[in-house]
Design an enzyme around this catalytic site. Sequence first.
Site, PDB file in Angstrom:
ATOM      1  N   ARG A 216       0.841  -1.201   0.000  1.00 40.30           N
ATOM      2  CA  ARG A 216       0.000   0.000   0.000  1.00 40.30           C
ATOM      3  C   ARG A 216       0.876   1.252   0.000  1.00 40.30           C
ATOM      4  O   ARG A 216       0.546   2.255  -0.617  1.00 40.30           O
ATOM      5  CB  ARG A 216      -0.909   0.013   1.234  1.00 40.30           C
ATOM      6  N   PHE A 232     -11.259  -5.474  -5.677  1.00 40.33           N
ATOM      7  CA  PHE A 232     -11.210  -6.356  -4.496  1.00 40.33           C
ATOM      8  C   PHE A 232     -10.746  -5.529  -3.285  1.00 40.33           C
ATOM      9  O   PHE A 232      -9.763  -5.869  -2.621  1.00 40.33           O
ATOM     10  CB  PHE A 232     -10.258  -7.559  -4.699  1.00 40.33           C
ATOM     11  N   CYS A 341      -2.451 -14.327  -3.689  1.00 38.96           N
ATOM     12  CA  CYS A 341      -2.169 -14.749  -2.309  1.00 38.96           C
ATOM     13  C   CYS A 341      -2.397 -16.253  -2.149  1.00 38.96           C
ATOM     14  O   CYS A 341      -2.475 -16.758  -1.040  1.00 38.96           O
ATOM     15  CB  CYS A 341      -3.003 -13.947  -1.307  1.00 38.96           C
TER      16      CYS A 341
END
Length: 397
Positions: A216, A232, A341
């Site tokens: 981020r 998402f 992931c």
Amino acid sequence: MSNPYKDIFLKPGKEQSLNRFHPWVFSGALKFVPSGLNEGDLVTVRTAAGEFLGTGHYQIGSIAVRILTFSDEAIDLPFWERKIRNAWEVRKSSGLVSDHETNVYRLVHGEGDGIPGLIADYYNGVVVMQAHSVGVFLQRRDIAEAIKNVLGSSLTAIYDKSAKTVPFKAGLTPEDGYLWGQAIAGHEVMEYGLRFRVDWEEGQKTGFFIDQRENRSLVLKLSAGRDVLNMFCYTGGFSFAAMKGGARLVHSVDSSVKAIELTNQNVELNFPEDPRHEAFATDAFTYLKDIKDQYDLIILDPPAFAKHRDALKQALLGYKRLNSRAFEQIRPGGLLFTFSCSQIVSREKFREAVFSAAAISGRNVRILYQLSQPSDHPVNIYHPEGEYLKGLVLYVE
Ligand code: SAH
């Protein structure tokens, strides 16, 4: 035989992975399992010749024992305290414990911290524990006590959220709840100075995707003047990073209405009435059908497409489809942040899927960054399976 645990003996030659400190014993390696052994019991694993290898939790399934220690020692409260303190020291050494702008981090990351079966996340005073093995679940009170003793006054509550993660074979009927302390209404956490409401009681995982923190911050750095799509979005972490980074517009999309509500709440906390942000509750593939060249920074952070090995092929197709939609439409000069992931999708396989998607679009694509999981999700070098988060930042001409 100095410790009080029942002995499990391996077939000859099956001790090799344990000699290399891998913490899992597969059921096929077992020669002898003592009678009366219950799921979650502590057991000592020995070679066929009776030599000590390690002590861990027994469980019915393909992973029969998860090793907690390769030393001949007791698994008691002081043991858990040493383990938790060790994990906390690692977070201290990476600067997370003393960071004034961030008060959410993973305190224990399973095998990565030498405690297979335990996840513990720190949310500004509240630790949310999750047991992924029966043994850890049965010892949760000792573990909670150890967390209390190590964290001291920086702790206000410990919440156990194991109902959905503890294996059901053991016939347990776990209920989520506070092991110590209790909730404070409107509890907030901070990441890089941005405020979030975290709902560990109702939310996904332990309430927040802590593992994307460093990624981020890269979005924050690269989003000035850009039109951003956060696909998402869940609680909106990437969206606020982009807003703080000076994005011109941010659209957040998630198929869950609850996630969109959380995102909107968190936007209000940080950027009240900021017209740059809009959120949409809709399916990713539907939304991406026709976005044209609206965006020049797109984030794709889907849930694990493949949880089991047989789903691998389908998952790779999913990544290919998803990414090709973004490649085909992103504005020239755009940046695509794309993640996987799924633990069983290797870095190479993921890259191949993204490569195929790029080739379909015919665009010129360069890899600018190769991303991973942060230091509070460490990978035990003897347990490479612990590496699960993979990301690429691509420049699309
Ligand atoms: N990027 C987020 C974490 C994403 S988790 C963060 O930084 O916190 C994955 C999210 O995808 C979940 O919130 C889930 O609700 C959402 N999701 C799952 N399937 C979806 C679909 N088909 N379309 C859109 N969103 C979906």
